[in-house]
Design an enzyme around this catalytic site. Structure first.
Site, PDB file in Angstrom:
ATOM      1  N   LYS A 154      14.760 -17.681   6.867  1.00  0.00           N
ATOM      2  CA  LYS A 154      13.600 -17.395   7.425  1.00  0.00           C
ATOM      3  C   LYS A 154      13.950 -17.097   9.208  1.00  0.00           C
ATOM      4  O   LYS A 154      14.766 -16.690   9.252  1.00  0.00           O
ATOM      5  CB  LYS A 154      13.646 -19.280   7.004  1.00  0.00           C
ATOM      6  CG  LYS A 154      14.653 -19.967   8.007  1.00  0.00           C
ATOM      7  CD  LYS A 154      14.570 -21.276   7.668  1.00  0.00           C
ATOM      8  CE  LYS A 154      15.255 -22.408   8.317  1.00  0.00           C
ATOM      9  NZ  LYS A 154      15.477 -23.889   8.127  1.00  0.00           N
ATOM     10  N   HIS A 169       5.382 -18.648   4.595  1.00  0.00           N
ATOM     11  CA  HIS A 169       5.315 -20.211   4.997  1.00  0.00           C
ATOM     12  C   HIS A 169       5.346 -20.482   6.627  1.00  0.00           C
ATOM     13  O   HIS A 169       6.208 -19.603   6.874  1.00  0.00           O
ATOM     14  CB  HIS A 169       5.777 -21.497   4.696  1.00  0.00           C
ATOM     15  CG  HIS A 169       6.077 -21.705   3.047  1.00  0.00           C
ATOM     16  ND1 HIS A 169       4.723 -22.303   2.784  1.00  0.00           N
ATOM     17  CD2 HIS A 169       6.477 -20.760   2.438  1.00  0.00           C
ATOM     18  CE1 HIS A 169       5.195 -22.974   1.141  1.00  0.00           C
ATOM     19  NE2 HIS A 169       6.416 -21.626   1.005  1.00  0.00           N
ATOM     20  N   GLN A 203      -0.568 -30.195  10.022  1.00  0.00           N
ATOM     21  CA  GLN A 203      -0.104 -29.104   9.895  1.00  0.00           C
ATOM     22  C   GLN A 203      -0.864 -28.275  10.257  1.00  0.00           C
ATOM     23  O   GLN A 203      -1.009 -27.929  10.167  1.00  0.00           O
ATOM     24  CB  GLN A 203       1.191 -29.044   8.472  1.00  0.00           C
ATOM     25  CG  GLN A 203       2.196 -30.104   8.687  1.00  0.00           C
ATOM     26  CD  GLN A 203       2.941 -29.765   7.482  1.00  0.00           C
ATOM     27  OE1 GLN A 203       2.072 -29.243   5.868  1.00  0.00           O
ATOM     28  NE2 GLN A 203       4.204 -29.052   7.194  1.00  0.00           N
ATOM     29  N   ASP A 223      -0.849 -25.910   9.689  1.00  0.00           N
ATOM     30  CA  ASP A 223      -0.222 -24.667   8.217  1.00  0.00           C
ATOM     31  C   ASP A 223      -0.911 -23.483   7.543  1.00  0.00           C
ATOM     32  O   ASP A 223      -1.973 -23.049   8.694  1.00  0.00           O
ATOM     33  CB  ASP A 223      -0.441 -25.028   6.901  1.00  0.00           C
ATOM     34  CG  ASP A 223       0.967 -25.314   5.645  1.00  0.00           C
ATOM     35  OD1 ASP A 223       1.767 -24.577   6.248  1.00  0.00           O
ATOM     36  OD2 ASP A 223       1.025 -26.507   5.673  1.00  0.00           O
ATOM     37  N   CYS A 242       1.245 -26.373   1.046  1.00  0.00           N
ATOM     38  CA  CYS A 242       0.964 -25.217   0.082  1.00  0.00           C
ATOM     39  C   CYS A 242       1.053 -24.690  -1.253  1.00  0.00           C
ATOM     40  O   CYS A 242       0.061 -24.051  -1.866  1.00  0.00           O
ATOM     41  CB  CYS A 242       2.782 -24.477   0.187  1.00  0.00           C
ATOM     42  SG  CYS A 242       3.697 -25.614   0.267  1.00  0.00           S
ATOM     43  N   HIS A 273      -0.213 -19.868   5.083  1.00  0.00           N
ATOM     44  CA  HIS A 273      -0.114 -19.273   4.234  1.00  0.00           C
ATOM     45  C   HIS A 273      -0.126 -17.564   4.138  1.00  0.00           C
ATOM     46  O   HIS A 273      -2.030 -17.563   3.757  1.00  0.00           O
ATOM     47  CB  HIS A 273       0.386 -19.917   2.799  1.00  0.00           C
ATOM     48  CG  HIS A 273       0.681 -20.753   2.807  1.00  0.00           C
ATOM     49  ND1 HIS A 273       0.076 -22.017   3.323  1.00  0.00           N
ATOM     50  CD2 HIS A 273       2.167 -21.519   2.638  1.00  0.00           C
ATOM     51  CE1 HIS A 273       0.425 -23.327   3.065  1.00  0.00           C
ATOM     52  NE2 HIS A 273       2.682 -22.494   3.191  1.00  0.00           N
ATOM     53  N   ARG A 308       3.732 -38.426   4.673  1.00  0.00           N
ATOM     54  CA  ARG A 308       5.008 -38.119   3.639  1.00  0.00           C
ATOM     55  C   ARG A 308       5.876 -40.012   4.913  1.00  0.00           C
ATOM     56  O   ARG A 308       5.546 -40.409   5.447  1.00  0.00           O
ATOM     57  CB  ARG A 308       5.793 -37.102   5.133  1.00  0.00           C
ATOM     58  CG  ARG A 308       5.464 -35.951   3.918  1.00  0.00           C
ATOM     59  CD  ARG A 308       5.921 -34.578   5.139  1.00  0.00           C
ATOM     60  NE  ARG A 308       5.669 -33.688   4.754  1.00  0.00           N
ATOM     61  CZ  ARG A 308       6.372 -32.241   5.189  1.00  0.00           C
ATOM     62  NH1 ARG A 308       7.708 -31.696   6.317  1.00  0.00           N
ATOM     63  NH2 ARG A 308       5.969 -30.869   5.054  1.00  0.00           N
TER      64      ARG A 308
END
Length: 693
Positions: free
Chosen positions: A504, A550, A420, A422, A373, A424, A402
């Site tokens: 969320k 997100h 991911q 991902d 992000c 946005h 991670r």
């Protein structure tokens, strides 16, 4: 030339063990917002989407049989549906009290045991114990700390049954912090003192089992031990766990247990676990040569083998195509960045324990990325943005890294490097609800393609500690709820369960054996736009903050791949399977013909292989079936001369002889649209003794 009708679905549905599917809503079992009967009409009308088998008038007897098997399997799955902690508060209480009863039983059986924590979990509960070294009273010798065995668990379960039979009342008491500390010191429980120090609210609540045993606890519990069903509780295993997850602290012994409301549910759960063992993605991944974890390279790092890479590529291509169609731009960002970026985003302050160590690059400190992000925020900030430009929808299959402790790593489900899916969205406040609707519809489209059509949704609202004004939280939460209401989807509410930066929606999928998996999430973020000073110029010429969303659908490709493998027990859908058809030559004289057919198929985008032909036909068939190849074609001189293929299904055996071009065209069509999950078209079947005109 005479042709008989033959439905292509009999090949693919039989080969993949699937039936013709349709979507129908099923009633929710969760404690959630209820649908009225008028809304139960379409896939978008419910949080849970279950699979039902429908008839096909043009189907042959073979396909009808496959459909009947699918209906029976669906019915059996529905019968074995099990409650969850979220759906059944009584089950949660039962499990929580069972954890206390187990702790009491352990200390009765092994008095030296010290208690720590014992929470409920998805399928039961666990409790962590510390067994210190003791001294033999007669000899004075030091006795090593106890290592719990299966026989010890039997003793503990027997003690639990006695506690349950005595029907002790479960009591709740509020005490001062000083009184709680005095009681803990009196019974010599040092770990409980640490737990007490971590409790920031008062008064302190204590739950007791009669006058026999007590624990620091917030509840909830059943009213008495006699309400626990002895025959629906089973102790499962013992594992090691460091206190507070810190490898520098004491090693504890964790007893895992499962608990249900009645023996029938326990039996269904055990059956599910037996099935889960057969579906273990780690075992199937090795057996099918899909991926590996190479310990020489380090734990938690995935190596995608050629077959697994083929599946991954198909998943990625589909993901990208669907996102582009829905107005997303695909972006790519670096794998590392200057540490200052992670300080700006707040990750270094809040998530440092989950990040790998930094590296020095020309006297500057760089960090391998744990998230994507911040990079997207920098891209947004790269230009002056107008309200006319919004929304921006940027998707990225971004690999992040991670730090996970070695003891927590688990196949593809828990790794140190993962990709991911991902995305946005940067939008205006008034665009938020429609954007959320689009995200949810895209999520449904993508998950359905992989056979996941039962969902559980939860809206998580503002926690005690948060950033952002009351108004922006209220508006964002209303947009999330409004989107779900607009779609007619059921959802539960987790009050105070949102992230500190925004509310969320979390979506769990239900797999073939009834397990739920957290995958998709949609999160509003008021924090990063503020930290990165993101702005757009409004219609009035003022500078305003955009809303940042997100969202992920798979969560990560690695974990989703593991879930997918276990869901289908290695029987990947036709459009995803690494090898869709294998040609089995009966004699060397047809090898060239087989290679020509394979080359034609591969040029069309199909994945067809030719067996080396150095084994007997029965062995070739067995090898292909063990490789989970859905369609096989036996090729002899007759097939070569007639330009046909004798098709065989992995599940249903021989299906007949088909013209090569007709067969490949239909396979291609089915591959393009994952048609095995819906109604198939027809392909001519060449009858025995038929001759070309």
């Amino acid at each position: 030339m005479k042709f008989g009708g033959h439905v292509m679905a009999s090949i693919l549905a039989a080969a993949c063990g699937r039936s013709v599917l349709a979507f129908v809503p099923s009633s929710s079992r969760l404690v959630a917002k209820q649908l009225n009967s008028a809304t139960v009409k379409s896939v978008s009308d419910a949080r849970f989407h279950s699979v039902a088998t429908i008839s096909n008038a043009s189907s042959t007897r073979l396909f009808s049989a496959v459909a009947e098997k699918g209906a029976a399997a669906a019915a059996e799955e529905e019968e074995e549906d099990l409650p969850t902690n979220e759906s059944d508060i009584d089950l949660l209480k039962l499990r929580h009290t069972s954890a206390h009863v187990m702790a009491m039983a352990v200390q009765q059986t092994f008095p030296e045991a010290q208690t720590t924590i014992g929470p409920w979990i998805d399928n039961g509960f666990y409790y962590d114990f510390y067994f210190p070294e003791t001294t033999d009273e007669e000899t004075g010798e030091v006795v090593p700390s106890r290592k719990l065995s299966d026989q010890d668990l039997k003793k503990v379960k027997k003690a639990m049954d006695k506690i349950i039979s005595k029907n002790y009342p479960i009591t709740r008491e509020e005490v001062s912090r000083e009184e709680a500390k005095r009681r803990i010191e009196e019974i010599g429980e040092p770990f409980k003192l640490e737990i007490l120090d971590s409790i920031k609210t008062e008064p302190i609540t204590i739950y007791g089992i009669g006058e026999e045993w007590w624990d620091l606890c917030a509840g909830p519990h059943v009213e008495s031990t006699g309400q626990l069903p002895k025959k629906a509780i089973a102790l499962q295993s013992v594992a090691g766990a460091y206190w507070r997850g810190d490898e520098k602290r004491e090693m504890l012994q964790r007893i895992y247990a499962t608990a249900w409301k009645d023996p029938k549910q326990l039996k269904a759960y055990k059956k599910r676990m037996e099935e889960a063992k057969k579906r273990d993605h780690r075992v199937l991944g090795k057996k099918l040569d899909l991926f590996s974890i190479q310990e020489d390279a380090g734990g938690g790092l995935v190596f995608w083998h050629p077959k697994g890479s083929t599946v991954r590529r198909k998943i990625e291509d589909f993901w990208k195509e669907e996102h582009i169609e829905k107005g997303y731009d695909i972006v790519y960002t670096p794998h590392i960045a200057n540490l200052d970026l992670w300080k700006t985003s707040g990750h270094f302050d809040f998530y440092a324990e989950g990040m790998f160590d930094q590296m020095d690059v020309e006297n500057e400190v760089y960090q391998i990325k744990p998230m994507n992000c911040p990079f997207h925020c920098l891209m947004y900030k790269d230009s002056i943005r107008s309200y006319r430009d919004l929304p921006f929808r940027w998707g990225e299959l971004g690999t992040v890294y991670r730090y996970e402790r070695s003891g927590t790593l688990h196949g593809l489900m828990r790794v140190r490097g993962f990709t991911q899916d991902d995305a946005h969205i940067f939008c205006l406040p008034e665009q938020l609800q429609s954007e959320i609707v689009d995200v949810l519809e895209l999520t449904k489209t993508i998950l359905t393609r992989f056979g996941f059509n039962k969902y559980e949704l939860m809206v998580s609202t503002r926690p005690e500690k948060s950033v952002g004004s009351d108004q922006i939280w209220d508006d964002a939460t209303a947009a999330l709820v409004g989107a779900l209401d607009e779609l007619g989807w059921e959802y539960g509410t987790d009050e105070g369960g949102g992230a500190f930066y925004g509310p969320k929606i979390d979506l769990k999928i239900k797999d073939a054996i009834g397990r739920t998996w957290q995958c998709s999430t949609v999160q509003c973020d008021f924090n990063l736009p503020e930290r990165f000073d993101l702005e757009y110029v409004s219609a009035e010429g003022t500078k305003e903050r955009p809303i940042m969303v997100h969202r992920a659908i798979f969560g990560s490709l690695e974990r989703f791949f593991g879930i997918l493998i276990e869901n289908c027990a290695g029987e990947l859908p036709f459009w995803l399977t690494p090898t869709q058809m294998k040609l089995l030559p009966v004699t060397d004289s047809v090898q060239d013909y087989c290679k020509e057919v394979a080359a034609k198929a591969n040029k069309m985008g199909l994945r067809v292989e030719v067996d080396r032909g150095n084994e007997r036909l029965a062995k070739q068939i067995r090898n292909a079936e063990q490789g989970r190849i859905p369609v096989m074609a036996v090729v002899g001189v007759k097939e070569m001369e007639q330009g046909t293929l004798a098709v065989r299904s992995r599940k249903e055996g021989d299906l007949g002889s088909f013209d090569v071009d007709d067969l490949l065209a239909e396979l291609k069509r089915c591959d393009d649209v994952a048609e095995e999950m819906t109604k198939m078209g027809e392909v001519p079947k060449k009858e025995e003794g038929e001759e070309e005109n």
